[in-house]
Design an enzyme around this catalytic site. Structure first.
Site, mmCIF file in Angstrom:
data_model
loop_
_atom_site.group_PDB
_atom_site.id
_atom_site.type_symbol
_atom_site.label_atom_id
_atom_site.label_comp_id
_atom_site.label_asym_id
_atom_site.label_seq_id
_atom_site.Cartn_x
_atom_site.Cartn_y
_atom_site.Cartn_z
ATOM 1 N N SER A 35 6.589 -0.917 -44.982
ATOM 2 C CA SER A 35 6.367 -1.157 -43.553
ATOM 3 C C SER A 35 6.618 0.107 -42.715
ATOM 4 O O SER A 35 5.918 0.343 -41.725
ATOM 5 C CB SER A 35 7.248 -2.309 -43.070
ATOM 6 N N GLY A 90 8.815 5.868 -47.105
ATOM 7 C CA GLY A 90 10.027 5.106 -46.784
ATOM 8 C C GLY A 90 10.986 5.112 -47.961
ATOM 9 O O GLY A 90 10.729 5.741 -48.993
ATOM 10 N N ASP A 92 14.402 2.433 -49.769
ATOM 11 C CA ASP A 92 15.239 1.234 -49.654
ATOM 12 C C ASP A 92 16.696 1.608 -49.396
ATOM 13 O O ASP A 92 17.412 0.858 -48.729
ATOM 14 C CB ASP A 92 15.100 0.393 -50.925
ATOM 15 N N LYS A 102 13.986 3.565 -54.413
ATOM 16 C CA LYS A 102 12.676 3.172 -53.904
ATOM 17 C C LYS A 102 12.057 2.139 -54.838
ATOM 18 O O LYS A 102 12.524 1.951 -55.948
ATOM 19 C CB LYS A 102 11.756 4.396 -53.807
ATOM 20 N N GLY A 104 11.041 -1.074 -53.519
ATOM 21 C CA GLY A 104 11.100 -2.418 -52.931
ATOM 22 C C GLY A 104 9.708 -2.999 -52.728
ATOM 23 O O GLY A 104 9.510 -4.208 -52.771
ATOM 24 N N GLU A 111 4.558 6.446 -56.105
ATOM 25 C CA GLU A 111 5.375 7.158 -55.104
ATOM 26 C C GLU A 111 6.105 8.337 -55.737
ATOM 27 O O GLU A 111 6.180 9.419 -55.149
ATOM 28 C CB GLU A 111 6.385 6.191 -54.473
ATOM 29 N N LYS A 129 19.396 1.863 -43.797
ATOM 30 C CA LYS A 129 19.117 2.276 -45.185
ATOM 31 C C LYS A 129 20.108 3.321 -45.692
ATOM 32 O O LYS A 129 20.106 3.663 -46.869
ATOM 33 C CB LYS A 129 17.695 2.851 -45.279
HETATM 34 C C1 5RP Z 1 7.748 0.809 -51.739
HETATM 35 C C2 5RP Z 1 8.954 1.542 -51.257
HETATM 36 C C3 5RP Z 1 9.207 1.496 -49.790
HETATM 37 O O1 5RP Z 1 9.157 2.790 -49.295
HETATM 38 C C4 5RP Z 1 10.551 0.902 -49.550
HETATM 39 O O2 5RP Z 1 10.576 -0.398 -50.160
HETATM 40 C C5 5RP Z 1 10.870 0.764 -48.056
HETATM 41 O O3 5RP Z 1 10.013 -0.170 -47.488
HETATM 42 P P1 5RP Z 1 10.109 -0.553 -45.950
HETATM 43 O O4 5RP Z 1 9.730 0.658 -45.171
HETATM 44 O O5 5RP Z 1 9.138 -1.689 -45.790
HETATM 45 O O6 5RP Z 1 11.540 -0.982 -45.690
HETATM 46 O O7 5RP Z 1 9.673 2.160 -51.985
HETATM 47 O O8 5RP Z 1 7.687 0.811 -53.146
#
Ligand code: 5RP
Length: 262
Positions: A35, A90, A92, A102, A104, A111, A129
């Site tokens: 997101s 982003g 987690d 990472k 999530g 990535e 975070k």
């Molecule tokens: C996806 C990721 C995202 O960057 C991580 O989960 C953070 O997501 P968000 O910005 O929705 O909190 O690693 O695989």
């Protein structure tokens, strides 16, 4: 149409908006998933539209590629460009050394490949975070479907020799069925509560047959951009040690949300 954004969305927007200041015309850019990364793609699309910024992007998931293309951002494959100037993504969790959890959003494999193929990685995150020690967020591990239950048992056994507080491993589900990544693999979430030695854990996990990659990003992130719900943003550069505090005008977030959609 205007949209009322939650404080967490404002925090994500603030981090995302500040991060696109690092983008220069001509750059080859990695686009993260999640997101916060979606906000960054929207902010980037705004700069492309308003300033005629020219960038070539590689996405870290099908959903990011779809969003970027929908907003008029040029997306190519990593093999087309091979190396990138910058990746913005982003996370987690991030710790004081800017090591990350990472995955999530189940995109950790692409990535990690994309971030590793970049001169610089910038992580964008809301302040929640930030952690003193990684591990409260379950660590995602991508495994191939063949023999996944054996791989899970091997991971559980391996965890007994490692410095972690909890050793619960769960197959990630999506609407009560095993979630499949963009590569058709599965995700095991390791609920460890506290990871004493992330570097060691990352190395050991990747030696287990069936494990494709884990969500620990060690020594990959260079800069973290931390957003707050009131628009305050902190930029922390691990290489120079520089810390910068700024503020983002949140009025713009509702406009971008309304103009570009979610
Ligand atoms: C996806 C990721 C995202 O960057 C991580 O989960 C953070 O997501 P968000 O910005 O929705 O909190 O690693 O695989």
């Amino acid at each position: 149409m205007t949209a009322e954004l939650s404080p967490i969305d404002n925090a994500k927007y603030a981090a995302a908006q500040r991060s696109v200041d690092f983008v220069e015309s001509g750059m080859k850019l990695g686009l993260g998933t999640g997101s916060t990364a979606a906000w960054m793609v929207r902010c980037l699309a705004e700069r492309i539209r308003n300033e005629g910024l020219k960038v070539t992007c590689v996405a870290t998931s099908k959903r990011t590629a779809d969003l970027a293309r929908e907003l008029g951002v040029t997306v190519v494959s990593l093999d087309d460009v091979k190396w990138l100037d910058l990746t913005i993504d982003g996370a987690d969790e991030f710790d004081p050394n800017l090591n990350l959890i990472k995955g999530g959003g189940a995109a950790l494999l692409q990535e990690k490949i994309v971030a590793t193929a970049s001169d610089r990685m910038i992580v964008i995150a809301d302040a929640a975070k930030e952690v003193a020690q990684l591990g409260a967020f379950p660590l995602p591990v991508e495994v191939i479907p063949f023999g996944w239950e054996t791989t899970k048992a091997l991971i559980e056994e391996t965890l007994y020799s490692l410095d972690v507080l909890n050793r619960e491993v769960n197959l990630r589900l999506n609407r009560s069925r095993p979630l499949r990544t963009d590569e058709g693999n599965l995700i095991l979430d390791l609920n460890l509560k506290r990871i004493g030695n992330p570097r060691q854990l990352a190395l050991v996990l990747n030696q287990i047959p069936g494990v494709v990659e884990n969500g620990l990003f060690i020594d990959i992130c260079d800069v973290v951009v931390i957003g707050n719900g009131d628009g305050r943003v902190t930029v922390r550069d691990i290489n120079s040690g520089r810390v910068e505090d700024t503020s983002i005008d949140l009025a713009q977030s509702a406009n971008i949300f309304a103009e570009l959609g979610d």
